[in-house]
Design a protein around this motif. Structure first.
Motif, short mmCIF file in Angstrom:
data_model
loop_
_atom_site.label_atom_id
_atom_site.label_comp_id
_atom_site.label_asym_id
_atom_site.label_seq_id
_atom_site.Cartn_x
_atom_site.Cartn_y
_atom_site.Cartn_z
N ILE A 128 -9.57 -16.88 57.26
CA ILE A 128 -9.38 -17.17 56.26
C ILE A 128 -8.21 -17.81 55.19
O ILE A 128 -7.75 -16.90 54.33
N GLY A 129 -8.82 -18.71 55.81
CA GLY A 129 -8.31 -19.92 54.67
C GLY A 129 -6.01 -20.18 55.30
O GLY A 129 -5.47 -20.47 54.23
N ILE A 130 -5.72 -19.67 56.03
CA ILE A 130 -4.06 -19.96 56.64
C ILE A 130 -4.36 -20.58 58.38
O ILE A 130 -4.92 -20.95 58.75
N SER A 131 -3.39 -21.52 57.58
CA SER A 131 -3.84 -23.64 58.39
C SER A 131 -2.95 -23.52 59.15
O SER A 131 -2.52 -24.75 59.29
N ILE A 132 -2.46 -22.44 59.69
CA ILE A 132 -0.66 -22.39 60.25
C ILE A 132 -1.43 -23.14 61.10
O ILE A 132 -0.30 -24.19 62.20
N PHE A 133 -1.95 -23.06 62.28
CA PHE A 133 -2.74 -24.16 63.24
C PHE A 133 -3.36 -24.96 63.08
O PHE A 133 -3.72 -25.60 64.57
N GLU A 134 -3.79 -25.63 61.87
CA GLU A 134 -4.79 -26.44 62.13
C GLU A 134 -4.34 -27.92 61.56
O GLU A 134 -3.05 -27.89 60.90
N THR A 135 -4.58 -28.86 62.77
CA THR A 135 -4.06 -30.27 62.68
C THR A 135 -4.51 -31.08 61.34
O THR A 135 -6.21 -30.51 61.28
#
Length: 198
Positions: free
Chosen positions: A158-165
């Motif tokens: 859904i476009g939430i990058s809180i856990f994306e490196t």
């Protein structure tokens, strides 16, 4: 390997209240805007143990989040609605098939805070205490690690990058100097990641 994600728009609005899950997986994500907390009265799954993330996105500043766990999200969010001004929507994660325990969601909170702080794409100023690892049997820890992988996938979906490196090597590096502070970072279209600050 492909994945099928089922998404249901509760009010027909892609930015409104919705829920999603991956086929053949038990993790279910509810996305509830702060303006529609009345929906919690209708959804009994959100009256049980849950892992959740409150999201606040301001185009002029680094996005903010609060990561938490609760035995009853419907009751817990009343306190957040009164005391936390920054957020616009809540992501709530529950098991589709069977109820999770309080210890399960405490473990999810523990690993989520660790990863989000390490990746540093969202500010976690509202998480004043660092959660301690709860005592879970090895088999249950493995199950919750797999559940957390699905949480990471659904947040990214859904476009939430809180856990994306961020792929730092492929992005331009920006340098900032202001009032005695120097910072280096990258912007990947979802947010700014600070690489070094002094």
């Amino acid at each position: 390997m492909g994945k099928t994600v089922t998404t249901y728009l509760v009010d027909g609005d892609p930015k409104g209240t919705r829920y999603a899950f991956i086929s053949n997986k038990i993790c279910q994500m509810f996305v509830v805007p702060r303006s529609n907390l009345d929906y919690l009265d209708k959804q009994k799954k959100l009256h049980k143990p849950a892992f959740y993330i409150l999201i606040g996105e301001d185009e002029m500043a680094k996005p903010q989040a609060y990561i938490g766990e609760t035995e009853n999200f419907k009751e817990r969010v009343k306190d957040h609605d009164q005391k936390k001004a920054f957020w616009q929507k809540a992501l709530i994660f529950v098991s589709k098939d069977a109820d999770m325990t309080k210890t399960d969601v405490q473990y999810l909170e523990y690993i989520a805070v660790q990863q989000a702080k390490h990746i540093n794409r969202y500010g976690l100023q509202e998480n004043k205490q660092t959660p301690k690892e709860p005592n879970l049997p090895e088999y249950q820890k493995d199950a919750m690690d797999e559940f957390f992988e699905d949480i990471k996938f659904l947040t990214s979906f859904i476009g939430i990058s809180i856990f994306e490196t961020a792929s730092v090597n492929q992005l331009p590096i920006f340098h900032f100097k202001r009032r005695g502070a120097n910072a280096r970072g990258v912007y990947d279209g979802n947010g700014f990641t600070v690489l070094r600050e002094s």
